[in-house]
Design a protein around this motif. Structure first.
Motif, PDB file in Angstrom:
ATOM      1  N   GLN A   1     -67.483  22.569 -28.210  1.00 61.93           N
ATOM      2  CA  GLN A   1     -67.726  24.007 -28.355  1.00 61.93           C
ATOM      3  C   GLN A   1     -66.629  24.818 -27.666  1.00 61.93           C
ATOM      4  O   GLN A   1     -66.178  25.840 -28.192  1.00 61.93           O
ATOM      5  CB  GLN A   1     -69.098  24.342 -27.778  1.00 61.93           C
ATOM      6  CG  GLN A   1     -70.266  23.725 -28.538  1.00 61.93           C
ATOM      7  CD  GLN A   1     -71.596  24.082 -27.920  1.00 61.93           C
ATOM      8  OE1 GLN A   1     -71.684  24.982 -27.082  1.00 61.93           O
ATOM      9  NE2 GLN A   1     -72.641  23.377 -28.320  1.00 61.93           N
ATOM     10  N   LYS A   2     -66.217  24.377 -26.495  1.00 54.75           N
ATOM     11  CA  LYS A   2     -65.152  25.083 -25.782  1.00 54.75           C
ATOM     12  C   LYS A   2     -63.842  25.037 -26.571  1.00 54.75           C
ATOM     13  O   LYS A   2     -63.115  26.028 -26.657  1.00 54.75           O
ATOM     14  CB  LYS A   2     -64.967  24.447 -24.400  1.00 54.75           C
ATOM     15  CG  LYS A   2     -63.891  25.131 -23.565  1.00 54.75           C
ATOM     16  CD  LYS A   2     -63.778  24.476 -22.188  1.00 54.75           C
ATOM     17  CE  LYS A   2     -62.692  25.130 -21.356  1.00 54.75           C
ATOM     18  NZ  LYS A   2     -62.558  24.484 -20.026  1.00 54.75           N
ATOM     19  N   HIS A   3     -63.551  23.880 -27.163  1.00 50.33           N
ATOM     20  CA  HIS A   3     -62.325  23.749 -27.965  1.00 50.33           C
ATOM     21  C   HIS A   3     -62.356  24.686 -29.175  1.00 50.33           C
ATOM     22  O   HIS A   3     -61.347  25.337 -29.497  1.00 50.33           O
ATOM     23  CB  HIS A   3     -62.175  22.299 -28.439  1.00 50.33           C
ATOM     24  CG  HIS A   3     -61.058  22.098 -29.417  1.00 50.33           C
ATOM     25  ND1 HIS A   3     -59.742  21.935 -29.033  1.00 50.33           N
ATOM     26  CD2 HIS A   3     -61.056  22.048 -30.788  1.00 50.33           C
ATOM     27  CE1 HIS A   3     -58.986  21.787 -30.111  1.00 50.33           C
ATOM     28  NE2 HIS A   3     -59.760  21.853 -31.185  1.00 50.33           N
ATOM     29  N   ILE A   4     -63.501  24.792 -29.843  1.00 50.03           N
ATOM     30  CA  ILE A   4     -63.604  25.654 -31.029  1.00 50.03           C
ATOM     31  C   ILE A   4     -63.454  27.120 -30.637  1.00 50.03           C
ATOM     32  O   ILE A   4     -62.754  27.890 -31.304  1.00 50.03           O
ATOM     33  CB  ILE A   4     -64.940  25.403 -31.749  1.00 50.03           C
ATOM     34  CG1 ILE A   4     -64.952  23.984 -32.337  1.00 50.03           C
ATOM     35  CG2 ILE A   4     -65.158  26.426 -32.856  1.00 50.03           C
ATOM     36  CD1 ILE A   4     -66.275  23.601 -32.965  1.00 50.03           C
ATOM     37  N   ARG A   5     -64.112  27.528 -29.550  1.00 47.54           N
ATOM     38  CA  ARG A   5     -63.987  28.927 -29.110  1.00 47.54           C
ATOM     39  C   ARG A   5     -62.552  29.273 -28.725  1.00 47.54           C
ATOM     40  O   ARG A   5     -62.068  30.369 -28.986  1.00 47.54           O
ATOM     41  CB  ARG A   5     -64.930  29.182 -27.934  1.00 47.54           C
ATOM     42  CG  ARG A   5     -66.396  29.277 -28.320  1.00 47.54           C
ATOM     43  CD  ARG A   5     -67.208  29.850 -27.166  1.00 47.54           C
ATOM     44  NE  ARG A   5     -67.157  28.976 -26.001  1.00 47.54           N
ATOM     45  CZ  ARG A   5     -68.054  28.030 -25.742  1.00 47.54           C
ATOM     46  NH1 ARG A   5     -69.060  27.826 -26.582  1.00 47.54           N
ATOM     47  NH2 ARG A   5     -67.955  27.291 -24.656  1.00 47.54           N
TER      48      ARG A   5
ATOM     49  N   ALA B   1     -61.360  25.995 -40.446  1.00 47.87           N
ATOM     50  CA  ALA B   1     -62.130  24.951 -39.761  1.00 47.87           C
ATOM     51  C   ALA B   1     -61.306  23.669 -39.613  1.00 47.87           C
ATOM     52  O   ALA B   1     -61.328  23.021 -38.550  1.00 47.87           O
ATOM     53  CB  ALA B   1     -63.429  24.675 -40.531  1.00 47.87           C
ATOM     54  N   VAL B   2     -60.554  23.296 -40.647  1.00 47.84           N
ATOM     55  CA  VAL B   2     -59.703  22.098 -40.573  1.00 47.84           C
ATOM     56  C   VAL B   2     -58.607  22.292 -39.533  1.00 47.84           C
ATOM     57  O   VAL B   2     -58.272  21.374 -38.780  1.00 47.84           O
ATOM     58  CB  VAL B   2     -59.106  21.796 -41.963  1.00 47.84           C
ATOM     59  CG1 VAL B   2     -58.066  20.686 -41.865  1.00 47.84           C
ATOM     60  CG2 VAL B   2     -60.199  21.398 -42.939  1.00 47.84           C
ATOM     61  N   ARG B   3     -58.045  23.521 -39.472  1.00 45.83           N
ATOM     62  CA  ARG B   3     -56.984  23.774 -38.494  1.00 45.83           C
ATOM     63  C   ARG B   3     -57.497  23.612 -37.064  1.00 45.83           C
ATOM     64  O   ARG B   3     -56.823  23.048 -36.194  1.00 45.83           O
ATOM     65  CB  ARG B   3     -56.441  25.188 -38.687  1.00 45.83           C
ATOM     66  CG  ARG B   3     -55.222  25.519 -37.822  1.00 45.83           C
ATOM     67  CD  ARG B   3     -54.915  27.001 -37.846  1.00 45.83           C
ATOM     68  NE  ARG B   3     -55.956  27.767 -37.207  1.00 45.83           N
ATOM     69  CZ  ARG B   3     -56.045  27.935 -35.889  1.00 45.83           C
ATOM     70  NH1 ARG B   3     -55.140  27.377 -35.082  1.00 45.83           N
ATOM     71  NH2 ARG B   3     -57.019  28.648 -35.362  1.00 45.83           N
ATOM     72  N   ILE B   4     -58.726  24.085 -36.810  1.00 45.41           N
ATOM     73  CA  ILE B   4     -59.302  23.974 -35.466  1.00 45.41           C
ATOM     74  C   ILE B   4     -59.518  22.515 -35.085  1.00 45.41           C
ATOM     75  O   ILE B   4     -59.158  22.079 -33.989  1.00 45.41           O
ATOM     76  CB  ILE B   4     -60.624  24.760 -35.406  1.00 45.41           C
ATOM     77  CG1 ILE B   4     -60.369  26.259 -35.604  1.00 45.41           C
ATOM     78  CG2 ILE B   4     -61.332  24.518 -34.075  1.00 45.41           C
ATOM     79  CD1 ILE B   4     -61.636  27.082 -35.723  1.00 45.41           C
ATOM     80  N   LEU B   5     -60.098  21.745 -36.003  1.00 47.87           N
ATOM     81  CA  LEU B   5     -60.399  20.347 -35.689  1.00 47.87           C
ATOM     82  C   LEU B   5     -59.142  19.493 -35.593  1.00 47.87           C
ATOM     83  O   LEU B   5     -59.120  18.490 -34.869  1.00 47.87           O
ATOM     84  CB  LEU B   5     -61.345  19.774 -36.753  1.00 47.87           C
ATOM     85  CG  LEU B   5     -62.722  20.448 -36.853  1.00 47.87           C
ATOM     86  CD1 LEU B   5     -63.548  19.804 -37.941  1.00 47.87           C
ATOM     87  CD2 LEU B   5     -63.453  20.383 -35.517  1.00 47.87           C
ATOM     88  N   SER B   6     -58.093  19.859 -36.320  1.00 45.10           N
ATOM     89  CA  SER B   6     -56.853  19.081 -36.254  1.00 45.10           C
ATOM     90  C   SER B   6     -56.163  19.209 -34.901  1.00 45.10           C
ATOM     91  O   SER B   6     -55.273  18.418 -34.582  1.00 45.10           O
ATOM     92  CB  SER B   6     -55.903  19.517 -37.376  1.00 45.10           C
ATOM     93  OG  SER B   6     -55.535  20.880 -37.222  1.00 45.10           O
TER      94      SER B   6
ATOM     95  N   GLY C   1     -59.031  11.404 -37.397  1.00 42.24           N
ATOM     96  CA  GLY C   1     -58.709  10.931 -38.738  1.00 42.24           C
ATOM     97  C   GLY C   1     -59.082  11.938 -39.814  1.00 42.24           C
ATOM     98  O   GLY C   1     -58.815  13.139 -39.684  1.00 42.24           O
ATOM     99  N   THR C   2     -59.707  11.464 -40.867  1.00 44.51           N
ATOM    100  CA  THR C   2     -60.046  12.299 -42.021  1.00 44.51           C
ATOM    101  C   THR C   2     -61.027  13.402 -41.631  1.00 44.51           C
ATOM    102  O   THR C   2     -62.003  13.152 -40.916  1.00 44.51           O
ATOM    103  CB  THR C   2     -60.658  11.441 -43.140  1.00 44.51           C
ATOM    104  OG1 THR C   2     -59.763  10.376 -43.455  1.00 44.51           O
ATOM    105  CG2 THR C   2     -60.913  12.276 -44.384  1.00 44.51           C
TER     106      THR C   2
END
Length: 234
Positions: A151-155, A201-206, A186-187
């Protein structure tokens, strides 16, 4: 010697008097000429011509004006709502391995060795040893620490796409990503209301850091983790 003219008929005697009268006459004419005033002729108009005949009915034309919509006001910064992983929990039943009097003793030839395939994938809810997010190595509850760090990473990395704001796009993007056996990301799978929100969303998780891989029966395996990211306009 006798004079040739009659003294009584001498005109030079009254010349000064005539001069004075002539001068007064000229002055009077000049005064009258200077004080003379003229006025324009007064014309009387019949106001009856301005009266409108009430028997005459005129229909005024009707014009339809198109209303121009004002420009949309700028969109204020948005709030992100982080929803924790709500996948259904699958309970794993672990039977005891202690031998009893009823335990059947098998021959060596009857023992079946199960090898864990290299490409084994385990979901987050059933993994024995969850992947460790950097900074959670010394925490007792590594699952809770993992969720907090996610959650901290996403914010921290969240950026609402400007084009999506102008288009009024909002909603929840369901994401699922794989944590490989070496701890890398990974994927990444995504599903949301618009491709702009899915790309964000993909940019945040990457940008997730490399983690300590999860383990199943002591062996590092791939672990899938699901988390929804909600985009909400104020």
């Amino acid at each position: 010697m006798e004079p040739k003219k009659n003294p009584q008929q001498d005109l030079n005697k009254k010349s000064s008097l005539y001069f004075v009268f002539g001068l007064l006459l000229v002055l009077a004419m000049v005064f009258v000429a200077l004080e003379w005033k003229t006025y324009d002729n007064v014309y009387d108009f019949d106001i009856g011509l301005n009266k409108v005949d009430k028997t005459i009915i005129e229909e005024a034309p009707i014009f339809e004006l198109e209303i121009i919509q004002p420009p949309k006001p700028p969109i204020l910064p948005t709030e992100i709502e982080i929803v924790e992983d709500n996948d259904p929990i699958v309970e794993t039943i672990i039977e005891t391995t202690e031998a009893t009097t009823d335990t059947e003793i098998l021959e060596a030839s009857n023992i079946e060795v199960i090898d864990i395939p290299d490409d084994l994938e385990v979901i987050w809810t059933t993994i024995e040893e969850v992947p460790i997010f950097p900074g959670c190595e010394n925490e007792k509850d590594k699952r809770a620490c993992f969720n907090d760090m996610m959650q901290k990473h996403i914010r921290t990395n969240f950026r609402y796409p400007e084009l999506a704001q102008e288009m009024g796009q909002q909603g929840r993007v369901n994401t699922q990503f794989m944590i490989n056996k070496d701890g890398s990301i990974g994927t990444i799978k995504k599903r949301g209301p618009h491709e702009l929100l899915e790309s964000e969303a993909v940019r945040i998780l990457s940008k997730l850091p490399k983690m300590t891989p999860g383990k199943q029966r002591g062996t590092a395996v791939k672990v899938s983790f699901s988390i929804p990211i909600t985009f909400k306009l104020q």
